[in-house]
Motif scaffolding. Structure first.
Motif, PDB file in Angstrom:
ATOM      1  N   VAL A   1      -2.581  -7.527   5.166  1.00 19.27           N
ATOM      2  CA  VAL A   1      -3.577  -6.746   4.430  1.00 19.27           C
ATOM      3  C   VAL A   1      -4.659  -6.256   5.385  1.00 19.27           C
ATOM      4  O   VAL A   1      -5.037  -5.074   5.370  1.00 19.27           O
ATOM      5  CB  VAL A   1      -4.189  -7.577   3.282  1.00 19.27           C
ATOM      6  CG1 VAL A   1      -5.355  -6.834   2.631  1.00 19.27           C
ATOM      7  CG2 VAL A   1      -3.133  -7.931   2.253  1.00 19.27           C
ATOM      8  N   ALA A   2      -5.150  -7.133   6.246  1.00 16.82           N
ATOM      9  CA  ALA A   2      -6.191  -6.753   7.204  1.00 16.82           C
ATOM     10  C   ALA A   2      -5.693  -5.665   8.143  1.00 16.82           C
ATOM     11  O   ALA A   2      -6.422  -4.695   8.412  1.00 16.82           O
ATOM     12  CB  ALA A   2      -6.654  -7.973   8.005  1.00 16.82           C
ATOM     13  N   ALA A   3      -4.470  -5.774   8.622  1.00 16.39           N
ATOM     14  CA  ALA A   3      -3.906  -4.752   9.516  1.00 16.39           C
ATOM     15  C   ALA A   3      -3.807  -3.410   8.800  1.00 16.39           C
ATOM     16  O   ALA A   3      -4.117  -2.362   9.380  1.00 16.39           O
ATOM     17  CB  ALA A   3      -2.541  -5.194  10.036  1.00 16.39           C
ATOM     18  N   TYR A   4      -3.395  -3.424   7.550  1.00 15.84           N
ATOM     19  CA  TYR A   4      -3.281  -2.186   6.769  1.00 15.84           C
ATOM     20  C   TYR A   4      -4.652  -1.516   6.635  1.00 15.84           C
ATOM     21  O   TYR A   4      -4.805  -0.323   6.905  1.00 15.84           O
ATOM     22  CB  TYR A   4      -2.696  -2.494   5.387  1.00 15.84           C
ATOM     23  CG  TYR A   4      -2.569  -1.283   4.502  1.00 15.84           C
ATOM     24  CD1 TYR A   4      -1.452  -0.466   4.566  1.00 15.84           C
ATOM     25  CD2 TYR A   4      -3.574  -0.951   3.603  1.00 15.84           C
ATOM     26  CE1 TYR A   4      -1.333   0.647   3.750  1.00 15.84           C
ATOM     27  CE2 TYR A   4      -3.466   0.159   2.786  1.00 15.84           C
ATOM     28  CZ  TYR A   4      -2.339   0.959   2.860  1.00 15.84           C
ATOM     29  OH  TYR A   4      -2.234   2.061   2.052  1.00 15.84           O
ATOM     30  N   TYR A   5      -5.651  -2.270   6.211  1.00  7.89           N
ATOM     31  CA  TYR A   5      -6.972  -1.671   5.999  1.00  7.89           C
ATOM     32  C   TYR A   5      -7.668  -1.326   7.311  1.00  7.89           C
ATOM     33  O   TYR A   5      -8.470  -0.397   7.354  1.00  7.89           O
ATOM     34  CB  TYR A   5      -7.838  -2.546   5.096  1.00  7.89           C
ATOM     35  CG  TYR A   5      -7.454  -2.365   3.652  1.00  7.89           C
ATOM     36  CD1 TYR A   5      -7.776  -1.192   2.979  1.00  7.89           C
ATOM     37  CD2 TYR A   5      -6.724  -3.321   2.976  1.00  7.89           C
ATOM     38  CE1 TYR A   5      -7.397  -0.988   1.666  1.00  7.89           C
ATOM     39  CE2 TYR A   5      -6.339  -3.124   1.658  1.00  7.89           C
ATOM     40  CZ  TYR A   5      -6.676  -1.963   1.010  1.00  7.89           C
ATOM     41  OH  TYR A   5      -6.291  -1.760  -0.283  1.00  7.89           O
ATOM     42  N   ASP A   6      -7.351  -2.027   8.371  1.00 11.70           N
ATOM     43  CA  ASP A   6      -7.904  -1.670   9.677  1.00 11.70           C
ATOM     44  C   ASP A   6      -7.376  -0.313  10.132  1.00 11.70           C
ATOM     45  O   ASP A   6      -8.063   0.416  10.848  1.00 11.70           O
ATOM     46  CB  ASP A   6      -7.576  -2.754  10.700  1.00 11.70           C
ATOM     47  CG  ASP A   6      -8.354  -2.571  11.987  1.00 11.70           C
ATOM     48  OD1 ASP A   6      -9.563  -2.254  11.924  1.00 11.70           O
ATOM     49  OD2 ASP A   6      -7.758  -2.756  13.063  1.00 11.70           O
ATOM     50  N   SER A   7      -6.168   0.041   9.696  1.00 10.81           N
ATOM     51  CA  SER A   7      -5.565   1.322  10.083  1.00 10.81           C
ATOM     52  C   SER A   7      -6.096   2.501   9.270  1.00 10.81           C
ATOM     53  O   SER A   7      -5.818   3.650   9.598  1.00 10.81           O
ATOM     54  CB  SER A   7      -4.042   1.257   9.944  1.00 10.81           C
ATOM     55  OG  SER A   7      -3.649   1.292   8.579  1.00 10.81           O
ATOM     56  N   GLN A   8      -6.857   2.222   8.238  1.00 11.41           N
ATOM     57  CA  GLN A   8      -7.393   3.294   7.402  1.00 11.41           C
ATOM     58  C   GLN A   8      -8.583   3.960   8.102  1.00 11.41           C
ATOM     59  O   GLN A   8      -9.310   3.309   8.853  1.00 11.41           O
ATOM     60  CB  GLN A   8      -7.814   2.746   6.037  1.00 11.41           C
ATOM     61  CG  GLN A   8      -6.687   2.132   5.236  1.00 11.41           C
ATOM     62  CD  GLN A   8      -5.541   3.087   5.032  1.00 11.41           C
ATOM     63  OE1 GLN A   8      -5.709   4.222   4.606  1.00 11.41           O
ATOM     64  NE2 GLN A   8      -4.331   2.634   5.367  1.00 11.41           N
TER      65      GLN A   8
ATOM     66  N   GLY B   1       0.862  -1.177   0.000  1.00  7.29           N
ATOM     67  CA  GLY B   1       0.000   0.000   0.000  1.00  7.29           C
ATOM     68  C   GLY B   1       0.899   1.227   0.000  1.00  7.29           C
ATOM     69  O   GLY B   1       1.975   1.217  -0.600  1.00  7.29           O
ATOM     70  N   LEU B   2       0.510   2.260   0.704  1.00  5.13           N
ATOM     71  CA  LEU B   2       1.346   3.464   0.793  1.00  5.13           C
ATOM     72  C   LEU B   2       2.261   3.426   2.009  1.00  5.13           C
ATOM     73  O   LEU B   2       2.935   4.394   2.303  1.00  5.13           O
ATOM     74  CB  LEU B   2       0.479   4.718   0.800  1.00  5.13           C
ATOM     75  CG  LEU B   2      -0.238   4.976  -0.518  1.00  5.13           C
ATOM     76  CD1 LEU B   2      -1.170   6.178  -0.400  1.00  5.13           C
ATOM     77  CD2 LEU B   2       0.742   5.177  -1.665  1.00  5.13           C
ATOM     78  N   HIS B   3       2.271   2.298   2.722  1.00  2.43           N
ATOM     79  CA  HIS B   3       3.168   2.089   3.863  1.00  2.43           C
ATOM     80  C   HIS B   3       4.091   0.929   3.525  1.00  2.43           C
ATOM     81  O   HIS B   3       4.073   0.411   2.419  1.00  2.43           O
ATOM     82  CB  HIS B   3       2.363   1.791   5.128  1.00  2.43           C
ATOM     83  CG  HIS B   3       1.346   2.828   5.455  1.00  2.43           C
ATOM     84  ND1 HIS B   3       1.666   4.095   5.882  1.00  2.43           N
ATOM     85  CD2 HIS B   3      -0.002   2.801   5.391  1.00  2.43           C
ATOM     86  CE1 HIS B   3       0.566   4.797   6.081  1.00  2.43           C
ATOM     87  NE2 HIS B   3      -0.471   4.032   5.787  1.00  2.43           N
ATOM     88  N   LEU B   4       4.824   0.450   4.475  1.00  5.48           N
ATOM     89  CA  LEU B   4       5.715  -0.679   4.258  1.00  5.48           C
ATOM     90  C   LEU B   4       4.944  -1.879   3.735  1.00  5.48           C
ATOM     91  O   LEU B   4       3.769  -2.057   4.046  1.00  5.48           O
ATOM     92  CB  LEU B   4       6.437  -1.053   5.550  1.00  5.48           C
ATOM     93  CG  LEU B   4       7.377   0.018   6.111  1.00  5.48           C
ATOM     94  CD1 LEU B   4       7.930  -0.432   7.456  1.00  5.48           C
ATOM     95  CD2 LEU B   4       8.498   0.318   5.140  1.00  5.48           C
ATOM     96  N   TYR B   5       5.633  -2.713   2.986  1.00  6.66           N
ATOM     97  CA  TYR B   5       4.960  -3.868   2.389  1.00  6.66           C
ATOM     98  C   TYR B   5       4.704  -4.955   3.427  1.00  6.66           C
ATOM     99  O   TYR B   5       5.296  -4.976   4.503  1.00  6.66           O
ATOM    100  CB  TYR B   5       5.777  -4.419   1.219  1.00  6.66           C
ATOM    101  CG  TYR B   5       6.862  -5.394   1.617  1.00  6.66           C
ATOM    102  CD1 TYR B   5       6.617  -6.763   1.560  1.00  6.66           C
ATOM    103  CD2 TYR B   5       8.107  -4.962   2.035  1.00  6.66           C
ATOM    104  CE1 TYR B   5       7.592  -7.671   1.935  1.00  6.66           C
ATOM    105  CE2 TYR B   5       9.087  -5.858   2.411  1.00  6.66           C
ATOM    106  CZ  TYR B   5       8.828  -7.212   2.355  1.00  6.66           C
ATOM    107  OH  TYR B   5       9.798  -8.100   2.729  1.00  6.66           O
ATOM    108  N   GLY B   6       3.808  -5.864   3.064  1.00  3.47           N
ATOM    109  CA  GLY B   6       3.509  -7.015   3.895  1.00  3.47           C
ATOM    110  C   GLY B   6       3.234  -8.208   3.016  1.00  3.47           C
ATOM    111  O   GLY B   6       3.145  -8.100   1.791  1.00  3.47           O
ATOM    112  N   VAL B   7       3.090  -9.366   3.644  1.00  7.92           N
ATOM    113  CA  VAL B   7       2.810 -10.600   2.917  1.00  7.92           C
ATOM    114  C   VAL B   7       1.636 -11.304   3.586  1.00  7.92           C
ATOM    115  O   VAL B   7       1.660 -11.543   4.795  1.00  7.92           O
ATOM    116  CB  VAL B   7       4.048 -11.519   2.892  1.00  7.92           C
ATOM    117  CG1 VAL B   7       3.711 -12.844   2.211  1.00  7.92           C
ATOM    118  CG2 VAL B   7       5.212 -10.840   2.186  1.00  7.92           C
ATOM    119  N   GLY B   8       0.629 -11.607   2.793  1.00  9.25           N
ATOM    120  CA  GLY B   8      -0.500 -12.400   3.261  1.00  9.25           C
ATOM    121  C   GLY B   8      -1.661 -11.598   3.809  1.00  9.25           C
ATOM    122  O   GLY B   8      -1.563 -10.393   4.061  1.00  9.25           O
ATOM    123  N   PRO B   9      -2.787 -12.276   3.997  1.00 12.44           N
ATOM    124  CA  PRO B   9      -4.021 -11.627   4.424  1.00 12.44           C
ATOM    125  C   PRO B   9      -3.942 -10.912   5.775  1.00 12.44           C
ATOM    126  O   PRO B   9      -4.610  -9.895   5.967  1.00 12.44           O
ATOM    127  CB  PRO B   9      -5.027 -12.779   4.474  1.00 12.44           C
ATOM    128  CG  PRO B   9      -4.487 -13.789   3.525  1.00 12.44           C
ATOM    129  CD  PRO B   9      -2.996 -13.687   3.637  1.00 12.44           C
TER     130      PRO B   9
END
Length: 118
Positions: free
Chosen positions: A49-56, A38-46
């Motif tokens: 992804v869930a943590a990234y979108y939860d922070s939005q 995304g616009l932050h550090l990369y990640g691997v796996g769901p």
């Protein structure tokens, strides 16, 4: 299905999850080994992804337009998109999104997702 139809089927579910602030719904669209940038550090796996979108922020909305598609193999489709994210308290953010979706079982899953601001 055409490449465009495949991408739209996945991206419509992605958009619904983003718009409803349902991080687990969004994450369920990603393969277990998906690379996510995304616009932050990369990640691997769901889970990442869930943590990234939860922070939005709540109220975040996404709209997209598919600019290009390519069938990389029978089970792989590449998409290049323009995406606008709108917020309740700040100006919209326009980005470009490249993704690869992979056919797994009866569904298509996101295997690679990378956002860039130009």
């Amino acid at each position: 299905m055409t490449e465009l139809e495949i991408l739209q089927s996945v991206l419509d579910e992605w958009k619904a999850g983003v718009d409803a602030h349902e991080p687990k719904q969004v994450a369920a669209l990603f393969a277990d080994d998906a690379i996510f940038q995304g616009l932050h550090l990369y990640g691997v796996g769901p889970d990442d992804v869930a943590a990234y979108y939860d922070s939005q922020p709540r109220g975040l909305r996404a709209s997209y337009g598919v600019l290009e598609t390519r069938r990389l193999a029978d089970d792989l489709v590449l998409g290049y998109l323009a995406v606008d994210f709108t917020f309740t308290d700040r100006p919209p953010l326009s980005v470009y999104l490249s993704l690869i979706v992979r056919h797994v079982g009866d569904s298509w899953q996101i295997a690679h997702y990378q956002v860039s601001k130009l």
